[in-house]
Design a protein around this motif. Sequence first.
Motif, PDB file in Angstrom:
ATOM      1  N   MET A 111       0.815  -1.215   0.000  1.00  0.00           N
ATOM      2  CA  MET A 111       0.000   0.000   0.000  1.00  0.00           C
ATOM      3  C   MET A 111       0.846   1.261   0.000  1.00  0.00           C
ATOM      4  O   MET A 111       0.562   2.217  -0.733  1.00  0.00           O
ATOM      5  CB  MET A 111      -0.949  -0.002   1.201  1.00  0.00           C
ATOM      6  CG  MET A 111      -2.190  -0.841   1.014  1.00  0.00           C
ATOM      7  SD  MET A 111      -3.532  -0.355   2.137  1.00  0.00           S
ATOM      8  CE  MET A 111      -2.772  -0.668   3.724  1.00  0.00           C
ATOM      9  N   ILE A 112       1.869   1.290   0.833  1.00  0.00           N
ATOM     10  CA  ILE A 112       2.718   2.480   0.902  1.00  0.00           C
ATOM     11  C   ILE A 112       3.365   2.755  -0.450  1.00  0.00           C
ATOM     12  O   ILE A 112       3.363   3.884  -0.954  1.00  0.00           O
ATOM     13  CB  ILE A 112       3.791   2.316   2.000  1.00  0.00           C
ATOM     14  CG1 ILE A 112       3.148   2.391   3.385  1.00  0.00           C
ATOM     15  CG2 ILE A 112       4.861   3.389   1.865  1.00  0.00           C
ATOM     16  CD1 ILE A 112       4.100   2.117   4.522  1.00  0.00           C
ATOM     17  N   LEU A 113       3.918   1.709  -1.061  1.00  0.00           N
ATOM     18  CA  LEU A 113       4.546   1.875  -2.372  1.00  0.00           C
ATOM     19  C   LEU A 113       3.511   2.255  -3.423  1.00  0.00           C
ATOM     20  O   LEU A 113       3.768   3.099  -4.292  1.00  0.00           O
ATOM     21  CB  LEU A 113       5.249   0.573  -2.774  1.00  0.00           C
ATOM     22  CG  LEU A 113       6.486   0.195  -1.964  1.00  0.00           C
ATOM     23  CD1 LEU A 113       6.970  -1.206  -2.343  1.00  0.00           C
ATOM     24  CD2 LEU A 113       7.607   1.215  -2.181  1.00  0.00           C
ATOM     25  N   GLY A 114       2.318   1.638  -3.339  1.00  0.00           N
ATOM     26  CA  GLY A 114       1.276   1.924  -4.318  1.00  0.00           C
ATOM     27  C   GLY A 114       0.758   3.344  -4.223  1.00  0.00           C
ATOM     28  O   GLY A 114       0.607   4.033  -5.250  1.00  0.00           O
ATOM     29  N   TRP A 145       0.418   4.175 -14.069  1.00  0.00           N
ATOM     30  CA  TRP A 145       0.281   3.498 -12.778  1.00  0.00           C
ATOM     31  C   TRP A 145      -0.510   2.203 -12.911  1.00  0.00           C
ATOM     32  O   TRP A 145      -0.094   1.157 -12.419  1.00  0.00           O
ATOM     33  CB  TRP A 145      -0.410   4.424 -11.775  1.00  0.00           C
ATOM     34  CG  TRP A 145      -0.505   3.844 -10.404  1.00  0.00           C
ATOM     35  CD1 TRP A 145       0.466   3.878  -9.437  1.00  0.00           C
ATOM     36  CD2 TRP A 145      -1.601   3.124  -9.833  1.00  0.00           C
ATOM     37  NE1 TRP A 145       0.036   3.220  -8.302  1.00  0.00           N
ATOM     38  CE2 TRP A 145      -1.233   2.752  -8.518  1.00  0.00           C
ATOM     39  CE3 TRP A 145      -2.866   2.767 -10.306  1.00  0.00           C
ATOM     40  CZ2 TRP A 145      -2.086   2.036  -7.680  1.00  0.00           C
ATOM     41  CZ3 TRP A 145      -3.710   2.047  -9.477  1.00  0.00           C
ATOM     42  CH2 TRP A 145      -3.319   1.687  -8.169  1.00  0.00           C
ATOM     43  N   ILE A 146      -1.626   2.264 -13.606  1.00  0.00           N
ATOM     44  CA  ILE A 146      -2.468   1.072 -13.693  1.00  0.00           C
ATOM     45  C   ILE A 146      -1.825   0.005 -14.563  1.00  0.00           C
ATOM     46  O   ILE A 146      -1.984  -1.196 -14.312  1.00  0.00           O
ATOM     47  CB  ILE A 146      -3.884   1.425 -14.206  1.00  0.00           C
ATOM     48  CG1 ILE A 146      -4.872   0.327 -13.803  1.00  0.00           C
ATOM     49  CG2 ILE A 146      -3.918   1.621 -15.706  1.00  0.00           C
ATOM     50  CD1 ILE A 146      -6.326   0.704 -14.017  1.00  0.00           C
ATOM     51  N   GLY A 166       0.686  -5.955 -13.411  1.00  0.00           N
ATOM     52  CA  GLY A 166       1.614  -7.081 -13.340  1.00  0.00           C
ATOM     53  C   GLY A 166       1.330  -7.990 -12.161  1.00  0.00           C
ATOM     54  O   GLY A 166       1.734  -9.160 -12.147  1.00  0.00           O
ATOM     55  N   ALA A 167       0.600  -7.484 -11.152  1.00  0.00           N
ATOM     56  CA  ALA A 167       0.329  -8.272  -9.943  1.00  0.00           C
ATOM     57  C   ALA A 167      -0.436  -9.567 -10.212  1.00  0.00           C
ATOM     58  O   ALA A 167      -0.066 -10.626  -9.678  1.00  0.00           O
ATOM     59  CB  ALA A 167      -0.407  -7.414  -8.910  1.00  0.00           C
ATOM     60  N   SER A 187       5.136  -2.310  -5.539  1.00  0.00           N
ATOM     61  CA  SER A 187       3.801  -2.530  -5.006  1.00  0.00           C
ATOM     62  C   SER A 187       3.144  -3.748  -5.642  1.00  0.00           C
ATOM     63  O   SER A 187       2.493  -4.554  -4.961  1.00  0.00           O
ATOM     64  CB  SER A 187       2.935  -1.288  -5.247  1.00  0.00           C
ATOM     65  OG  SER A 187       1.610  -1.505  -4.809  1.00  0.00           O
ATOM     66  N   ALA A 188       3.308  -3.908  -6.953  1.00  0.00           N
ATOM     67  CA  ALA A 188       2.730  -5.057  -7.649  1.00  0.00           C
ATOM     68  C   ALA A 188       3.323  -6.366  -7.140  1.00  0.00           C
ATOM     69  O   ALA A 188       2.600  -7.355  -6.945  1.00  0.00           O
ATOM     70  CB  ALA A 188       2.956  -4.921  -9.157  1.00  0.00           C
ATOM     71  N   CYS A 189       4.616  -6.369  -6.908  1.00  0.00           N
ATOM     72  CA  CYS A 189       5.270  -7.589  -6.405  1.00  0.00           C
ATOM     73  C   CYS A 189       4.764  -7.948  -5.009  1.00  0.00           C
ATOM     74  O   CYS A 189       4.420  -9.110  -4.736  1.00  0.00           O
ATOM     75  CB  CYS A 189       6.783  -7.393  -6.380  1.00  0.00           C
ATOM     76  SG  CYS A 189       7.546  -7.271  -8.009  1.00  0.00           S
ATOM     77  N   PHE A 190       4.700  -6.968  -4.120  1.00  0.00           N
ATOM     78  CA  PHE A 190       4.226  -7.235  -2.759  1.00  0.00           C
ATOM     79  C   PHE A 190       2.735  -7.587  -2.756  1.00  0.00           C
ATOM     80  O   PHE A 190       2.291  -8.406  -1.944  1.00  0.00           O
ATOM     81  CB  PHE A 190       4.492  -6.030  -1.858  1.00  0.00           C
ATOM     82  CG  PHE A 190       5.890  -5.972  -1.330  1.00  0.00           C
ATOM     83  CD1 PHE A 190       6.275  -6.766  -0.259  1.00  0.00           C
ATOM     84  CD2 PHE A 190       6.833  -5.136  -1.904  1.00  0.00           C
ATOM     85  CE1 PHE A 190       7.570  -6.725   0.238  1.00  0.00           C
ATOM     86  CE2 PHE A 190       8.128  -5.082  -1.420  1.00  0.00           C
ATOM     87  CZ  PHE A 190       8.506  -5.881  -0.343  1.00  0.00           C
ATOM     88  N   ALA A 191       1.959  -6.985  -3.662  1.00  0.00           N
ATOM     89  CA  ALA A 191       0.532  -7.310  -3.749  1.00  0.00           C
ATOM     90  C   ALA A 191       0.331  -8.761  -4.138  1.00  0.00           C
ATOM     91  O   ALA A 191      -0.564  -9.447  -3.617  1.00  0.00           O
ATOM     92  CB  ALA A 191      -0.161  -6.393  -4.753  1.00  0.00           C
TER      93      ALA A 191
END
Length: 317
Positions: A89-92, A104-105, A110-111, A173-177
């Motif tokens: 969330m923080i990165l996003g 951004w989208i 990639g998530a 953010s995509a990787c952590f998501a």
Amino acid sequence: MAMSPPTDPNPTLGIGLKCISVVVFVGMQTLIKTVGEEIPAGEVVFFRSFFALVPVAIYLAWLGDLKHSLTTDDLSGHLLRGLIGVTSMILGFFSLARLPYPEWISISYGAPLLTVVFAAVFLKEVVRAYRWTAVVIGLVGVSVVTAPNLSLLSAGGGIGGAEALGALGALGSACFAAVAMTQIRRLAQKEKTATIVVYFSLTSSLIALVSLPFGWVLPSTLEAASLIAAGLLGGIGQLLLTASYRYADTSTIAPFEYTSLILAIAIGIFLFGDVLEWTTVAGSAIVVGAGIFIIWREHRLGIERRKARRVWPPGGS
């Protein structure tokens, strides 16, 4: 209890819950986008997480299960999910404030692809060619829509420092998501939906408070209203999202993140005055087609599983 995990999978219900959650999260992202860079990412995460507890508490009170919301057999799993989720969330939110919406989208899409990969590797889910194909086709459709608008890649457009940081933040953010979705799927096998959301919201709120000494600002009335509304929508969306992973495999649900593309197009046209291009129409058709294919495939597999159960054991013994 009313919120115990079901014994039988229901991919159609899981996909439906996922799609509704996508609608809710797009609304949340739109509200956060209006705040821009004026509010630090850590402060945004606090509002998003703390006020998410309101709809969750209402839901639990309605079920008469509020006093059991923190009962768990996997505290460490919840804390890990919270840490991963709040990092995403923080990165996003950091990147959302610094990148144009198309960039951004497109990166955040990639998530779902990463989620399928992680589900196959860490959860040992069987991901056959049909799902891989649908995910890749969906990603191609998104690329068709977003590629003409990617200012980061446009000739002579260059890339500024803020946009570079934003792009890196969106990728992280995509990787952590993707990791977070895998962890949700694991928790959903034995934990109640609201319990997962409560621990996530509490953990995220506490972690976000750590950023208080690093420059929180007093939001205006409109900014505060937007942040509170985003938190409420976040709680509702999180309940729907978590429930969706109870009914279907991670790799089945992940591609339906692409349905937010339709909403992104509508928001762009009606709120930001974007012109509808042919590439948008073509890409959207590809994305929707990939989603319909997965629904059809899961329906056929469900019929085959029910037939198999009816004829087993052999001879009726």
